[in-house]
Design a protein around this motif. Sequence first.
Motif, short mmCIF file in Angstrom:
data_model
loop_
_atom_site.label_atom_id
_atom_site.label_comp_id
_atom_site.label_asym_id
_atom_site.label_seq_id
_atom_site.Cartn_x
_atom_site.Cartn_y
_atom_site.Cartn_z
N GLY A 1 0.81 -1.22 0.00
CA GLY A 1 0.00 0.00 0.00
C GLY A 1 0.84 1.26 0.00
N ALA A 2 0.28 2.28 0.64
CA ALA A 2 0.87 3.61 0.55
C ALA A 2 2.11 3.78 1.42
N GLY A 3 2.29 2.90 2.38
CA GLY A 3 3.43 3.08 3.28
C GLY A 3 3.13 4.15 4.31
N ILE A 4 4.06 4.34 5.21
CA ILE A 4 3.85 5.34 6.26
C ILE A 4 4.86 6.45 6.06
N ALA A 5 4.36 7.66 5.95
CA ALA A 5 5.25 8.79 5.77
C ALA A 5 5.76 9.25 7.13
N ALA A 6 7.06 9.24 7.28
CA ALA A 6 7.66 9.58 8.57
C ALA A 6 7.29 11.01 8.98
N ASP A 7 7.21 11.90 8.01
CA ASP A 7 6.87 13.29 8.33
C ASP A 7 5.49 13.40 8.94
N LYS A 8 4.55 12.66 8.35
CA LYS A 8 3.18 12.69 8.86
C LYS A 8 3.15 12.17 10.29
N VAL A 9 3.90 11.12 10.51
CA VAL A 9 3.94 10.52 11.84
C VAL A 9 4.48 11.55 12.84
N GLU B 1 8.42 -1.69 9.29
CA GLU B 1 9.31 -1.24 8.24
C GLU B 1 8.39 -0.70 7.16
N SER B 2 8.70 0.44 6.64
CA SER B 2 7.78 1.01 5.68
C SER B 2 8.53 1.86 4.67
N ARG B 3 8.08 1.79 3.42
CA ARG B 3 8.63 2.66 2.40
C ARG B 3 7.46 3.37 1.74
N VAL B 4 7.54 4.67 1.70
CA VAL B 4 6.42 5.46 1.18
C VAL B 4 6.15 5.04 -0.25
N GLY B 5 4.88 4.75 -0.53
CA GLY B 5 4.49 4.37 -1.89
C GLY B 5 4.71 2.91 -2.20
N LYS B 6 5.52 2.23 -1.38
CA LYS B 6 5.84 0.83 -1.67
C LYS B 6 5.07 -0.15 -0.78
N GLY B 7 4.89 0.26 0.46
CA GLY B 7 4.17 -0.64 1.35
C GLY B 7 4.79 -0.71 2.74
N GLY C 1 -2.81 6.17 21.88
CA GLY C 1 -3.49 7.40 21.49
C GLY C 1 -3.04 7.93 20.15
N PHE C 2 -2.26 7.13 19.41
CA PHE C 2 -1.79 7.58 18.12
C PHE C 2 -2.66 7.00 17.02
N SER C 3 -3.10 7.81 16.09
CA SER C 3 -3.85 7.29 14.97
C SER C 3 -3.72 8.26 13.83
N THR C 4 -3.24 7.77 12.66
CA THR C 4 -3.04 8.70 11.54
C THR C 4 -4.22 8.74 10.59
N ALA C 5 -5.21 7.90 10.82
CA ALA C 5 -6.34 7.89 9.91
C ALA C 5 -7.03 9.24 9.96
N ALA C 6 -7.28 9.82 8.77
CA ALA C 6 -7.90 11.13 8.74
C ALA C 6 -9.33 11.04 9.26
N ALA C 7 -10.04 10.00 8.85
CA ALA C 7 -11.43 9.86 9.30
C ALA C 7 -11.56 8.60 10.15
N ILE C 8 -12.45 8.70 11.11
CA ILE C 8 -12.69 7.51 11.92
C ILE C 8 -13.61 6.58 11.17
N GLU D 1 14.69 8.33 11.44
CA GLU D 1 13.45 7.90 10.78
C GLU D 1 12.89 6.61 11.35
N ARG D 2 13.80 5.68 11.64
CA ARG D 2 13.39 4.38 12.16
C ARG D 2 12.64 4.51 13.48
N GLU D 3 13.13 5.41 14.34
CA GLU D 3 12.49 5.64 15.62
C GLU D 3 11.15 6.33 15.43
N LEU D 4 11.08 7.20 14.41
CA LEU D 4 9.84 7.93 14.15
C LEU D 4 8.69 6.96 13.88
N LEU D 5 8.97 5.93 13.10
CA LEU D 5 7.92 4.96 12.79
C LEU D 5 7.41 4.29 14.05
N ASN D 6 8.32 4.11 14.99
CA ASN D 6 7.92 3.46 16.24
C ASN D 6 6.94 4.30 17.05
#
Lengths: 761, 161
Positions: free
Chosen positions: A365-373, A438-444, A404-411, A393-398
């Motif tokens: 899928g879209a992967g996780i963007a470290a900046d967004k996190v 482990e995540s790569r933006v755009g790759k999964g 209480g963390f959730s990146t979903a824009a909508a519930i 970056e690796r720690e950021l993903l953690n």
Amino acid sequence: MDELTREFLIESQEGLDRMERCLTDLESRPEDTALLAEIFRSVHTIKGTTGFLGFKRLEKLAHAGENLLGLLRDGKLTAEQHIITGLLSLLDGLRSILRTVESDGGEGEGNDAALIARLEELQKVEVQKADSRQDKLRQTAATPDEADDASALTSAKVQNPLLMMLAKEKAEAQKSAAIVPAAQSASIATIEAEKTVSMAGTASSSAAESTLRVDVALLNQMMNLVGELVLTRNQVLQATASDPKMTLLSRRLDMVTADLRESVMKARMQPVSNIFSKMPRIVRDISQLLGRKVRLEMDGQETELDKSLLEAIKDPLTHAVRNSLDHGIEPPAIRAAAGKNPEGTLKLRAAQEGSHVLIEVTDDGAGIAADKVRAKAIERGLITAEAAAMLPERELLNLIFLPGFSTAAAITSVSGRGVGMDVVKTNVEKIGGKVEIESRVGKGTTLRLRIPLTLAIIPALIVRSLEQSFAVPQGALSELVHLTAAQAAKDIEWMDDAPLYRLRGQLLPLIFLDRMLTAGKGGRELEGRDIFVAVLDADGRRYGLIIDGLADPEEIVVKPLSAVLKDIGLYSGATVLGNGDLALILDPGAIAARAGVTARAEEDAAAIDADALEAEESHENEFLLVEVAGRRAAVKLGDVLRIEQVPVSRIEYAGLRPVLHFDGQLLPVEDAGGLLAAAHDEMQVIIVVCRDASRQVGVAVSNVLDVAAGSDLFEAGTSAPSAGVTLLKDRVTNIVYLGSVAELPMIDQTTEPWHTAVENA
Amino acid sequence: MSTAPRAILTQSRDAVPEVVEVCSIRIGDGLYGLPISHILEIVGGAKPETVPLAPDFVGGLVHYRGDVLTTVNARKLLGLPPLEGKASDLLVVEGTNGCFGLIVDSVREVLKVSREDFEPNPSTVHERTKGLLAGAYKLKEKLMVMLDPQRIDPLELAKAS
């Protein structure tokens, strides 16, 4: 609840589990008659047995489902998606009634009219379209008790002429024996059908006959008792170590205990497919709900895991799968726009790796963007902006594992309610596992759950500090460094208050265990004695734990601590050692956290991009560089279990073979360099204990030099890779071939009188 | 009257036998008691393993029938100096949250005492220890101070501190 009802419940639940698997398979293979027959049989068995037990509500619902299934099986209907959805709701309906039966003993008051009507509706829709021939067949389906059994047999094993004949006879017999209550005859028919199948030699049913259902509570108790036995064995071994008369007996006890332990553990093992098989349904439901197109791939379903651990990871795994579907895999339109296959892929993989089972959930899928996190974590107040800016970056993903963390824009109803990955992490850590992402933006994204094979018994190194014994789980231990008083004074360097050690050129933060446990600060003065540095790796946090001494490695039985002591936060349990002493089990992760050690900075961005495969490969190529009588040699690091330093006097000889004896176990020692022959009694010799297939062998060496990555060498001219040598630190080095160490004579090949006596007893 | 002696007072009002069996314990110079109904076993010469960083009242860990028990050191609890160089006795006590150990100087005989000799905690007892005690029995030669098995449970002690 009586025995019959309980049997019925277990059987029906198993049947429904099978049905669920088949239904999701059916979606991709709607024409598969074997699948349809299997589903039909599950529902039919339930219907038949409910007749005996008087569960009218179940019977009615199952009957309605059976009618629909009858049409499907006979090819009058095709298993289109809306029909499968209907059948899945039938499955859920049956399950919920069974649950009520299980808890209350009765079927409850619920009304299934709506569901039954829907199932009938599904039949009619097709019938209207159908021609007159099909209409006639529908009439047959209305009196299904006679017709269906016969056709169940014919369609299930059409290829088997014997069964065909039997089915015809059955149909005849049923017509004549109309007085027999319908439900009863139906179930007899199924039973007989099953018997015939097993007589015909189907492997699956003969396997079923040799198995037995055992209460999990009984297995738990057996596991506890085996734990006690392991403890007692350890004590017996230590107490009798010096008595030659007892050696044979205690070795036998050792072996029997080990075998018994393994058998009991095996009895508790269940294949991962038990939870994987629930996933196709979950993926199907959620992807329909969210409008995703997802293909599920599963691999390694035969991997086995302790029953209690399997239970424990069911929820975290389900959660991870939901998360991948909701946040990972994008809607088809977006995927297509990004140039990806509109159909996303979700991979579930299980594999055993040493004493762990690895379960991976990978999406493309879209992967996780470290900046967004980062932004989200700051917004939620989980971390300060300054601290976030410092994180690699690796720690950021953690950070997504924080409560209480959730990146979903909508519930959505699927995920995004603020409880998310932290639940996955806490649940997995509760059973001693680890979660990596482990995540790569755009790759999964890949979520990796590392689960210990068993909870109760773990290998550990016993260390000494504060005149006490502590156990360090071997899983976290990467190496041990011995420093003499003089070396310690010189090699431990300080940055402000933080002690550091240069381990092969890299700075390793050090933690004094005694100072941490006495809450003492302590300055730069060391007490002027030898120390050991246990290099530990807890969730990527590497540090050296300074201890006073080492004792033997032991397999320890983990005992839980009372809440009061658990609250201290540094101990994960306690154990009774072979000598009867108690030892606290240190929690390497908690010690790192308390001392403020974070994951290594040098493993940031570069490490993320590096493929996991590459990392594994390079590990394959790591060697322990040793010196044997002035020559350099290499031992594959993966084979090395531990390094022991023993006085030469401890080496004994079995015939001409040098062996090392400890804990009632004999270790053949390879002495290619002739070190042992040349040594005096008081001298110390270093034994590298290695794993060679299932046995262990020791290699006598004069010195352990380093750990280094080797490169393959190729023969000049032919370019053929050469075996047995590697390029290590720019020098051609021989690899020690462990297979050449001769085997010890096995106890079973000799005929000691006591041995046979034990067998006969 | 405060809440401390509730357990024994309510028992005495109910139809409980007039004579109770109490295990007498020596801690320092004092004579203490614990109803035998709460005692699972008495283990002599216990050597508990200390737990660094544990709360003060914790006397360490002991191995008891395959389990690891947290113990409470009675001397620390009552504010007495540690007993140097002498072996202690261990009482395995059945609490509401499971078993725990109680480390005492020595365990003495089991006494049969009469309810008539019971007195609740007097108001002058130090606030800190009052919560741990459940009244006393007036024996001929000495007072036997009753320990409250519910209150000396390590979990309860941790909550209180």
